[in-house]
Design a protein around this motif. Structure first.
Motif, PDB file in Angstrom:
ATOM      1  N   ALA A   1       0.825  -1.209   0.000  1.00  0.00           N
ATOM      2  CA  ALA A   1       0.000   0.000   0.000  1.00  0.00           C
ATOM      3  C   ALA A   1       0.858   1.256   0.000  1.00  0.00           C
ATOM      4  O   ALA A   1       0.558   2.238  -0.702  1.00  0.00           O
ATOM      5  CB  ALA A   1      -0.937  -0.009   1.212  1.00  0.00           C
ATOM      6  N   THR A   2       1.948   1.246   0.772  1.00  0.00           N
ATOM      7  CA  THR A   2       2.805   2.435   0.868  1.00  0.00           C
ATOM      8  C   THR A   2       3.457   2.761  -0.471  1.00  0.00           C
ATOM      9  O   THR A   2       3.435   3.921  -0.923  1.00  0.00           O
ATOM     10  CB  THR A   2       3.891   2.214   1.936  1.00  0.00           C
ATOM     11  OG1 THR A   2       3.270   1.994   3.207  1.00  0.00           O
ATOM     12  CG2 THR A   2       4.797   3.430   2.038  1.00  0.00           C
ATOM     13  N   TYR A   3       4.019   1.760  -1.129  1.00  0.00           N
ATOM     14  CA  TYR A   3       4.717   2.027  -2.382  1.00  0.00           C
ATOM     15  C   TYR A   3       3.756   2.393  -3.508  1.00  0.00           C
ATOM     16  O   TYR A   3       4.069   3.243  -4.351  1.00  0.00           O
ATOM     17  CB  TYR A   3       5.560   0.809  -2.781  1.00  0.00           C
ATOM     18  CG  TYR A   3       6.890   0.763  -2.080  1.00  0.00           C
ATOM     19  CD1 TYR A   3       7.853   1.730  -2.330  1.00  0.00           C
ATOM     20  CD2 TYR A   3       7.175  -0.226  -1.151  1.00  0.00           C
ATOM     21  CE1 TYR A   3       9.075   1.700  -1.681  1.00  0.00           C
ATOM     22  CE2 TYR A   3       8.388  -0.270  -0.499  1.00  0.00           C
ATOM     23  CZ  TYR A   3       9.341   0.695  -0.765  1.00  0.00           C
ATOM     24  OH  TYR A   3      10.548   0.673  -0.115  1.00  0.00           O
ATOM     25  N   ILE A   4       2.578   1.782  -3.539  1.00  0.00           N
ATOM     26  CA  ILE A   4       1.610   2.137  -4.582  1.00  0.00           C
ATOM     27  C   ILE A   4       1.102   3.554  -4.372  1.00  0.00           C
ATOM     28  O   ILE A   4       0.931   4.319  -5.332  1.00  0.00           O
ATOM     29  CB  ILE A   4       0.451   1.120  -4.586  1.00  0.00           C
ATOM     30  CG1 ILE A   4       0.951  -0.239  -5.079  1.00  0.00           C
ATOM     31  CG2 ILE A   4      -0.698   1.611  -5.469  1.00  0.00           C
ATOM     32  CD1 ILE A   4      -0.107  -1.312  -5.114  1.00  0.00           C
TER      33      ILE A   4
ATOM     34  N   ALA B   1       3.661   5.959  -5.505  1.00  0.00           N
ATOM     35  CA  ALA B   1       3.777   6.003  -6.962  1.00  0.00           C
ATOM     36  C   ALA B   1       2.749   6.920  -7.599  1.00  0.00           C
ATOM     37  O   ALA B   1       2.783   7.135  -8.816  1.00  0.00           O
ATOM     38  CB  ALA B   1       3.652   4.587  -7.540  1.00  0.00           C
ATOM     39  N   GLY B   2       1.812   7.451  -6.803  1.00  0.00           N
ATOM     40  CA  GLY B   2       0.862   8.424  -7.309  1.00  0.00           C
ATOM     41  C   GLY B   2      -0.511   7.880  -7.639  1.00  0.00           C
ATOM     42  O   GLY B   2      -1.320   8.580  -8.262  1.00  0.00           O
ATOM     43  N   PHE B   3      -0.820   6.652  -7.218  1.00  0.00           N
ATOM     44  CA  PHE B   3      -2.119   6.057  -7.531  1.00  0.00           C
ATOM     45  C   PHE B   3      -3.205   6.435  -6.536  1.00  0.00           C
ATOM     46  O   PHE B   3      -4.368   6.101  -6.729  1.00  0.00           O
ATOM     47  CB  PHE B   3      -1.997   4.530  -7.601  1.00  0.00           C
ATOM     48  CG  PHE B   3      -1.254   4.036  -8.804  1.00  0.00           C
ATOM     49  CD1 PHE B   3      -1.908   3.827 -10.003  1.00  0.00           C
ATOM     50  CD2 PHE B   3       0.115   3.804  -8.751  1.00  0.00           C
ATOM     51  CE1 PHE B   3      -1.224   3.380 -11.121  1.00  0.00           C
ATOM     52  CE2 PHE B   3       0.808   3.353  -9.851  1.00  0.00           C
ATOM     53  CZ  PHE B   3       0.144   3.139 -11.044  1.00  0.00           C
ATOM     54  N   GLY B   4      -2.847   7.096  -5.449  1.00  0.00           N
ATOM     55  CA  GLY B   4      -3.853   7.506  -4.477  1.00  0.00           C
ATOM     56  C   GLY B   4      -4.058   6.469  -3.390  1.00  0.00           C
ATOM     57  O   GLY B   4      -3.723   5.286  -3.538  1.00  0.00           O
ATOM     58  N   ARG B   5      -4.629   6.939  -2.270  1.00  0.00           N
ATOM     59  CA  ARG B   5      -4.820   6.071  -1.117  1.00  0.00           C
ATOM     60  C   ARG B   5      -5.803   4.943  -1.388  1.00  0.00           C
ATOM     61  O   ARG B   5      -5.575   3.794  -0.983  1.00  0.00           O
ATOM     62  CB  ARG B   5      -5.317   6.920   0.061  1.00  0.00           C
ATOM     63  CG  ARG B   5      -5.611   6.143   1.338  1.00  0.00           C
ATOM     64  CD  ARG B   5      -4.368   5.539   1.903  1.00  0.00           C
ATOM     65  NE  ARG B   5      -4.623   4.838   3.154  1.00  0.00           N
ATOM     66  CZ  ARG B   5      -3.738   4.043   3.754  1.00  0.00           C
ATOM     67  NH1 ARG B   5      -2.548   3.871   3.219  1.00  0.00           N
ATOM     68  NH2 ARG B   5      -4.038   3.438   4.892  1.00  0.00           N
ATOM     69  N   THR B   6      -6.865   5.220  -2.095  1.00  0.00           N
ATOM     70  CA  THR B   6      -7.898   4.208  -2.303  1.00  0.00           C
ATOM     71  C   THR B   6      -7.373   3.034  -3.121  1.00  0.00           C
ATOM     72  O   THR B   6      -7.559   1.860  -2.752  1.00  0.00           O
ATOM     73  CB  THR B   6      -9.114   4.828  -2.999  1.00  0.00           C
ATOM     74  OG1 THR B   6      -9.623   5.901  -2.200  1.00  0.00           O
ATOM     75  CG2 THR B   6     -10.214   3.789  -3.182  1.00  0.00           C
ATOM     76  N   TRP B   7      -6.704   3.317  -4.241  1.00  0.00           N
ATOM     77  CA  TRP B   7      -6.166   2.238  -5.067  1.00  0.00           C
ATOM     78  C   TRP B   7      -5.049   1.495  -4.341  1.00  0.00           C
ATOM     79  O   TRP B   7      -4.888   0.270  -4.519  1.00  0.00           O
ATOM     80  CB  TRP B   7      -5.666   2.797  -6.394  1.00  0.00           C
ATOM     81  CG  TRP B   7      -6.758   3.049  -7.372  1.00  0.00           C
ATOM     82  CD1 TRP B   7      -7.276   4.253  -7.740  1.00  0.00           C
ATOM     83  CD2 TRP B   7      -7.495   2.062  -8.102  1.00  0.00           C
ATOM     84  NE1 TRP B   7      -8.290   4.082  -8.649  1.00  0.00           N
ATOM     85  CE2 TRP B   7      -8.447   2.748  -8.885  1.00  0.00           C
ATOM     86  CE3 TRP B   7      -7.449   0.671  -8.153  1.00  0.00           C
ATOM     87  CZ2 TRP B   7      -9.335   2.077  -9.731  1.00  0.00           C
ATOM     88  CZ3 TRP B   7      -8.341  -0.001  -8.992  1.00  0.00           C
ATOM     89  CH2 TRP B   7      -9.269   0.701  -9.761  1.00  0.00           C
TER      90      TRP B   7
ATOM     91  N   SER C   1      -5.290  -2.497  -3.578  1.00  0.00           N
ATOM     92  CA  SER C   1      -4.266  -3.446  -4.018  1.00  0.00           C
ATOM     93  C   SER C   1      -3.760  -4.293  -2.857  1.00  0.00           C
ATOM     94  O   SER C   1      -3.579  -5.512  -2.987  1.00  0.00           O
ATOM     95  CB  SER C   1      -3.096  -2.689  -4.657  1.00  0.00           C
ATOM     96  OG  SER C   1      -3.530  -1.919  -5.763  1.00  0.00           O
ATOM     97  N   ALA C   2      -3.526  -3.651  -1.712  1.00  0.00           N
ATOM     98  CA  ALA C   2      -3.089  -4.403  -0.534  1.00  0.00           C
ATOM     99  C   ALA C   2      -4.168  -5.385  -0.077  1.00  0.00           C
ATOM    100  O   ALA C   2      -3.862  -6.528   0.299  1.00  0.00           O
ATOM    101  CB  ALA C   2      -2.742  -3.442   0.598  1.00  0.00           C
ATOM    102  N   ALA C   3      -5.424  -4.959  -0.131  1.00  0.00           N
ATOM    103  CA  ALA C   3      -6.523  -5.855   0.259  1.00  0.00           C
ATOM    104  C   ALA C   3      -6.642  -7.025  -0.710  1.00  0.00           C
ATOM    105  O   ALA C   3      -6.930  -8.160  -0.298  1.00  0.00           O
ATOM    106  CB  ALA C   3      -7.832  -5.072   0.308  1.00  0.00           C
ATOM    107  N   PHE C   4      -6.427  -6.774  -1.993  1.00  0.00           N
ATOM    108  CA  PHE C   4      -6.442  -7.859  -2.978  1.00  0.00           C
ATOM    109  C   PHE C   4      -5.350  -8.881  -2.659  1.00  0.00           C
ATOM    110  O   PHE C   4      -5.573 -10.100  -2.744  1.00  0.00           O
ATOM    111  CB  PHE C   4      -6.251  -7.295  -4.381  1.00  0.00           C
ATOM    112  CG  PHE C   4      -6.171  -8.343  -5.455  1.00  0.00           C
ATOM    113  CD1 PHE C   4      -7.319  -8.940  -5.951  1.00  0.00           C
ATOM    114  CD2 PHE C   4      -4.949  -8.740  -5.963  1.00  0.00           C
ATOM    115  CE1 PHE C   4      -7.253  -9.917  -6.942  1.00  0.00           C
ATOM    116  CE2 PHE C   4      -4.871  -9.706  -6.949  1.00  0.00           C
ATOM    117  CZ  PHE C   4      -6.023 -10.297  -7.439  1.00  0.00           C
TER     118      PHE C   4
END
Length: 435
Positions: free
Chosen positions: A312-315, A318-324, A328-331
């Motif tokens: 979650a931190t790296y995504i 990278a500029g994808f926003g907190r929700t995405w 991704s981490a939940a997936f």
């Protein structure tokens, strides 16, 4: 199965198993499927099962007998992974013919009437450690972690005391939110070298951890809309209690001339990410311990939580926003939960919920409440609250999507079933009739 007393015993056993699963945090789809599996294995064909948030019924009619209908009410609902794991193992023993009908009924009766071997004060300490882990995850210093620990332990004891008066959960959440903010305001007033907002955020996540957002969304996605509506209503009221308590505490601080400030976190290097991961691992493992999970699952849960928060931190960076990032981490959590749960012999639900706790949107809720309490940044406050809602939805939907992907992979690897019946977090994947 032609013996009417035996039919009644099978229906009663299925209902008792379903009641324990539902009251321990399982979703309606899992409960229904498990009850069907047990009844089918015991010889009942096509029983009718109806599960709601507060009750469940099961009916059966053979060709010769009159219809049989039984109903049970779910009076208490609490996260209890010890009972959940034991009932799940009992179901697997039933389907493997390792226990008889009479033995299974005896085991269920013993489980429903017995308490826990774990001392309740250890649970309080674990909840304090959980809040301390959240504070560490947010970059707090030892003083912040210590105050968060004390605040969380005090909240648990206060809520436990208030529960003896049978007060609704809403009032318990109000008291918890107000007490958490009081600790932060006191720390700010005493001019201690801490960031009070981190104390508030840590304890908001503590209060959010028991709310069934994911269970409600899972029920909605699997077609149990009545149960989903009830779960989401309960979650909404509990969250509203947190909002009321924290807002009241922040307003009191403002009246007294004490500001707990705004908090802007950030992780910019590997060292910070490692510390964040350590805090998330402590938080997840402590929550699992406080929920009476078996000790053997604590290390795997901590490792999965560490990887999830790093993803979650790296995504997010990278500029994808907190929700995405959270989705991704939940997936990832939903994808690996089945494999991990099989290794440690617990239902995947234990892994999923525990590892999601560090990702709960406590920070967004705190930001929104603090901005709304100031009265000058209402738009920003509403935006932060909406962000918190989107993060909660991303958590639930990401995990469930991971389960949908992981289940057919596991099915093909083990050749356990012919088609996907939906995400299963508790119970067997397939039932065989007793021969």
């Amino acid at each position: 199965m032609a013996d009417s007393p035996e039919v009644a015993h099978v229906v009663d056993l299925s209902l008792r198993i379903g009641e324990m699963l539902l009251s321990s945090g399982a979703g309606a789809a899992d409960v229904t499927a498990t009850m069907h599996s047990v009844a089918f294995h015991m010889g009942l064909r096509n029983p009718i099962v109806d599960v709601t948030f507060t009750s469940m019924s099961m009916s059966y009619q053979s060709d010769e007998d009159v219809p049989l209908v039984m109903i049970r009410q779910v009076k208490e609902r609490d996260i209890d992974y010890e009972d959940l794991s034991r009932v799940d193992q009992l179901v697997r023993d039933i389907l493997a013919d390792r226990v008889s009908l009479a033995e299974a009924r005896t085991v269920v009766a013993r489980l429903s009437s017995s308490g826990h071997h774990r001392n309740r004060w250890l649970v309080t300490a674990a909840l304090g450690l959980m809040a301390g882990g959240v504070a560490l995850m947010l970059g707090g210093n030892p003083q912040v972690c210590g105050i968060a620990f004390l605040a969380a332990a005090s909240i648990d004891r206060l809520q436990k005391y208030m529960a003896t008066f049978r007060l609704p959960m809403f009032y318990l959440q109000v008291a918890g939110g107000a007490l958490a903010t009081s600790f932060a305001v006191a720390a700010a007033a005493a001019d201690i070298d801490v960031d009070p907002s981190k104390v508030v955020t840590a304890n908001i996540i503590l209060l959010l951890s028991g709310i069934g957002f994911m269970g409600g969304l899972q029920d909605a996605l699997t077609g149990f809309y009545v149960t989903a509506g009830a779960r989401m209503t309960e979650a909404f009221l509990s969250t509203a209690g947190i909002i009321a308590g924290v807002s009241g505490g922040l307003t009191l601080g403002t009246v007294l001339g004490v500001s707990v400030g705004q908090f802007e976190p950030g992780a910019s290097d590997l060292a910070t990410v490692a510390v964040t991961g350590l805090g998330a691992a402590i938080c997840a493992a402590a929550f699992a311990f406080a929920s009476y999970s078996p000790k053997r699952v604590l290390v795997p849960i901590g490792l999965v939580a560490w990887f999830a928060i790093v993803i979650a931190t790296y995504i997010e960076q990278a500029g994808f926003g907190r929700t995405w990032a959270v989705a991704s981490a939940a997936f990832f959590i939903g994808l690996v939960a089945y494999g991990v749960s099989g290794r440690v012999r617990v239902p995947p639900l234990v892994i999923v919920v525990s590892t999601m706790v560090p990702l709960l949107p406590g920070l967004s809720i705190y930001r929104g409440l603090s901005l709304l309490s100031e009265g000058e940044h209402v738009g920003q406050g509403l935006l932060a609250v909406m962000t918190a809602a989107s993060v909660a939805i991303a958590l639930a939907s990401g995990v469930i999507l991971g389960e949908y992907v992981a289940q057919p992979v596991r099915r093909e690897a083990r050749k356990m079933e012919k088609r996907l019946a939906g995400p299963r977090l508790v119970g067997p994947l397939r039932a065989r009739a007793k021969r």
